[in-house]
Design a protein around this motif. Structure first.
Motif, PDB file in Angstrom:
ATOM      1  N   LEU A 184      31.412 -35.496-137.912  1.00 21.26           N
ATOM      2  CA  LEU A 184      32.776 -34.569-136.968  1.00 21.26           C
ATOM      3  C   LEU A 184      32.294 -33.786-135.634  1.00 21.26           C
ATOM      4  O   LEU A 184      33.355 -32.945-134.640  1.00 21.26           O
ATOM      5  N   LEU A 185      31.280 -32.538-136.533  1.00 19.08           N
ATOM      6  CA  LEU A 185      31.372 -31.310-135.732  1.00 19.08           C
ATOM      7  C   LEU A 185      30.510 -32.203-134.370  1.00 19.08           C
ATOM      8  O   LEU A 185      30.346 -30.819-133.646  1.00 19.08           O
ATOM      9  N   LYS A 186      29.832 -32.108-134.791  1.00 22.33           N
ATOM     10  CA  LYS A 186      28.457 -33.405-133.622  1.00 22.33           C
ATOM     11  C   LYS A 186      29.158 -33.474-132.393  1.00 22.33           C
ATOM     12  O   LYS A 186      28.656 -33.467-131.425  1.00 22.33           O
ATOM     13  N   GLU A 187      30.566 -34.118-132.620  1.00 25.52           N
ATOM     14  CA  GLU A 187      31.725 -35.129-132.230  1.00 25.52           C
ATOM     15  C   GLU A 187      31.826 -33.430-131.001  1.00 25.52           C
ATOM     16  O   GLU A 187      32.634 -33.692-129.452  1.00 25.52           O
ATOM     17  N   GLN A 188      32.412 -33.148-132.294  1.00 23.01           N
ATOM     18  CA  GLN A 188      33.749 -31.956-131.179  1.00 23.01           C
ATOM     19  C   GLN A 188      32.531 -30.575-130.607  1.00 23.01           C
ATOM     20  O   GLN A 188      33.296 -30.744-129.522  1.00 23.01           O
ATOM     21  N   ASN A 189      31.716 -30.599-130.605  1.00 19.66           N
ATOM     22  CA  ASN A 189      31.128 -30.016-130.157  1.00 19.66           C
ATOM     23  C   ASN A 189      30.091 -30.751-128.757  1.00 19.66           C
ATOM     24  O   ASN A 189      29.793 -29.541-127.632  1.00 19.66           O
ATOM     25  N   TYR A 190      30.289 -31.803-128.788  1.00 19.97           N
ATOM     26  CA  TYR A 190      29.649 -32.735-127.461  1.00 19.97           C
ATOM     27  C   TYR A 190      30.793 -32.370-126.654  1.00 19.97           C
ATOM     28  O   TYR A 190      30.783 -32.480-125.338  1.00 19.97           O
ATOM     29  N   LEU A 191      31.381 -33.147-126.991  1.00 21.12           N
ATOM     30  CA  LEU A 191      33.071 -32.706-125.970  1.00 21.12           C
ATOM     31  C   LEU A 191      33.760 -31.458-125.753  1.00 21.12           C
ATOM     32  O   LEU A 191      33.765 -31.319-124.768  1.00 21.12           O
ATOM     33  N   LEU A 192      33.267 -30.161-126.382  1.00 25.63           N
ATOM     34  CA  LEU A 192      33.092 -28.891-126.366  1.00 25.63           C
ATOM     35  C   LEU A 192      32.064 -28.824-125.168  1.00 25.63           C
ATOM     36  O   LEU A 192      32.599 -28.463-124.081  1.00 25.63           O
TER      37      LEU A 192
ATOM     38  N   ALA B 102      30.794 -30.928-122.859  1.00 22.49           N
ATOM     39  CA  ALA B 102      31.125 -31.485-121.556  1.00 22.49           C
ATOM     40  C   ALA B 102      32.324 -31.155-120.594  1.00 22.49           C
ATOM     41  O   ALA B 102      32.540 -30.636-119.374  1.00 22.49           O
ATOM     42  N   ASP B 103      33.378 -30.225-121.436  1.00 26.06           N
ATOM     43  CA  ASP B 103      34.765 -29.371-121.340  1.00 26.06           C
ATOM     44  C   ASP B 103      33.611 -28.269-120.242  1.00 26.06           C
ATOM     45  O   ASP B 103      34.133 -28.158-119.540  1.00 26.06           O
ATOM     46  N   LYS B 104      32.922 -27.386-121.348  1.00 31.23           N
ATOM     47  CA  LYS B 104      32.644 -26.863-120.679  1.00 31.23           C
ATOM     48  C   LYS B 104      31.749 -26.925-118.956  1.00 31.23           C
ATOM     49  O   LYS B 104      32.223 -25.916-118.118  1.00 31.23           O
ATOM     50  N   GLN B 105      30.571 -28.177-119.216  1.00 34.36           N
ATOM     51  CA  GLN B 105      30.325 -28.673-118.093  1.00 34.36           C
ATOM     52  C   GLN B 105      31.301 -28.577-116.756  1.00 34.36           C
ATOM     53  O   GLN B 105      31.223 -28.570-115.544  1.00 34.36           O
ATOM     54  N   LYS B 106      32.199 -29.837-117.221  1.00 32.05           N
ATOM     55  CA  LYS B 106      33.147 -29.743-116.540  1.00 32.05           C
ATOM     56  C   LYS B 106      34.556 -28.507-115.668  1.00 32.05           C
ATOM     57  O   LYS B 106      34.299 -28.729-114.793  1.00 32.05           O
ATOM     58  N   PHE B 107      34.579 -27.809-116.306  1.00 33.54           N
ATOM     59  CA  PHE B 107      35.187 -26.518-116.418  1.00 33.54           C
ATOM     60  C   PHE B 107      34.253 -25.447-114.798  1.00 33.54           C
ATOM     61  O   PHE B 107      34.871 -25.382-114.121  1.00 33.54           O
ATOM     62  N   HIS B 108      33.227 -25.594-115.418  1.00 38.28           N
ATOM     63  CA  HIS B 108      32.042 -24.363-114.354  1.00 38.28           C
ATOM     64  C   HIS B 108      32.209 -25.466-113.567  1.00 38.28           C
ATOM     65  O   HIS B 108      31.681 -24.825-111.634  1.00 38.28           O
ATOM     66  N   TYR B 109      31.790 -26.900-113.091  1.00 33.57           N
ATOM     67  CA  TYR B 109      31.766 -27.573-112.166  1.00 33.57           C
ATOM     68  C   TYR B 109      32.891 -26.963-110.816  1.00 33.57           C
ATOM     69  O   TYR B 109      33.245 -26.981-110.105  1.00 33.57           O
ATOM     70  N   LEU B 110      34.403 -27.415-111.603  1.00 37.28           N
ATOM     71  CA  LEU B 110      35.961 -27.203-110.870  1.00 37.28           C
ATOM     72  C   LEU B 110      35.549 -25.908-110.373  1.00 37.28           C
ATOM     73  O   LEU B 110      36.283 -25.860-109.401  1.00 37.28           O
ATOM     74  N   SER B 111      35.107 -24.572-111.047  1.00 39.47           N
ATOM     75  CA  SER B 111      34.735 -23.675-110.419  1.00 39.47           C
ATOM     76  C   SER B 111      34.467 -23.322-109.241  1.00 39.47           C
ATOM     77  O   SER B 111      34.279 -22.073-108.613  1.00 39.47           O
ATOM     78  N   TYR B 112      33.140 -24.098-108.627  1.00 43.67           N
ATOM     79  CA  TYR B 112      32.634 -24.121-107.538  1.00 43.67           C
ATOM     80  C   TYR B 112      32.813 -25.049-106.742  1.00 43.67           C
ATOM     81  O   TYR B 112      31.738 -25.457-105.914  1.00 43.67           O
ATOM     82  N   HIS B 113      33.811 -26.168-106.941  1.00 42.29           N
ATOM     83  CA  HIS B 113      33.783 -27.091-105.945  1.00 42.29           C
ATOM     84  C   HIS B 113      35.542 -27.522-105.627  1.00 42.29           C
ATOM     85  O   HIS B 113      36.698 -27.363-107.036  1.00 42.29           O
ATOM     86  N   ASP B 114      35.594 -27.796-104.861  1.00 42.95           N
ATOM     87  CA  ASP B 114      36.898 -27.403-104.521  1.00 42.95           C
ATOM     88  C   ASP B 114      37.668 -29.276-104.982  1.00 42.95           C
ATOM     89  O   ASP B 114      36.767 -30.411-105.251  1.00 42.95           O
ATOM     90  N   SER B 115      38.326 -29.397-105.745  1.00 41.59           N
ATOM     91  CA  SER B 115      38.550 -30.756-106.748  1.00 41.59           C
ATOM     92  C   SER B 115      39.633 -31.821-105.896  1.00 41.59           C
ATOM     93  O   SER B 115      39.194 -32.823-106.734  1.00 41.59           O
ATOM     94  N   LEU B 116      39.136 -31.580-104.190  1.00 43.41           N
ATOM     95  CA  LEU B 116      40.050 -32.642-103.168  1.00 43.41           C
ATOM     96  C   LEU B 116      38.752 -33.424-102.477  1.00 43.41           C
ATOM     97  O   LEU B 116      38.468 -34.294-103.162  1.00 43.41           O
ATOM     98  N   THR B 117      38.303 -32.484-102.178  1.00 45.56           N
ATOM     99  CA  THR B 117      37.017 -32.428-102.132  1.00 45.56           C
ATOM    100  C   THR B 117      36.011 -32.818-102.451  1.00 45.56           C
ATOM    101  O   THR B 117      34.087 -33.805-101.975  1.00 45.56           O
TER     102      THR B 117
END
Length: 76
Positions: A14-22, A24-39
């Motif tokens: 369970l902890l490994k799964e939650q760590n993986y999800l966290l 993935a979210d961290k990478q997603k937010f990092h990408y969204l902070s440097y890229h336009d969400s529309l384009t």
């Protein structure tokens, strides 16, 4: 003892799964902070960081950096 080991393995999974999800979210937010969400193009923050990285990495004695800026009035 067997039950404790089984529960431990379940919690570990369970902890490994939650760590993986966290992660993935961290990478997603990092990408969204440097890229336009529309384009999905790099945004101003990405440009500033990339330009700063280039200026920090260059040797001012042997190389130059040229920045060409074009302003488009009324661009939508």
């Amino acid at each position: 003892l067997y039950n404790l080991l089984k529960e431990n393995l379940e919690y570990e999974a369970l902890l490994k799964e939650q760590n993986y999800l966290l992660h993935a979210d961290k990478q997603k937010f990092h990408y969204l902070s440097y890229h336009d969400s529309l384009t999905n193009l790099p945004n101003r923050s990405y440009f500033h960081n990339h330009l700063q990285d280039m200026m920090d990495a260059m040797d001012t004695k042997t190389s130059t950096l040229t920045l060409y800026f074009m302003d488009l009035d009324g661009f939508k």
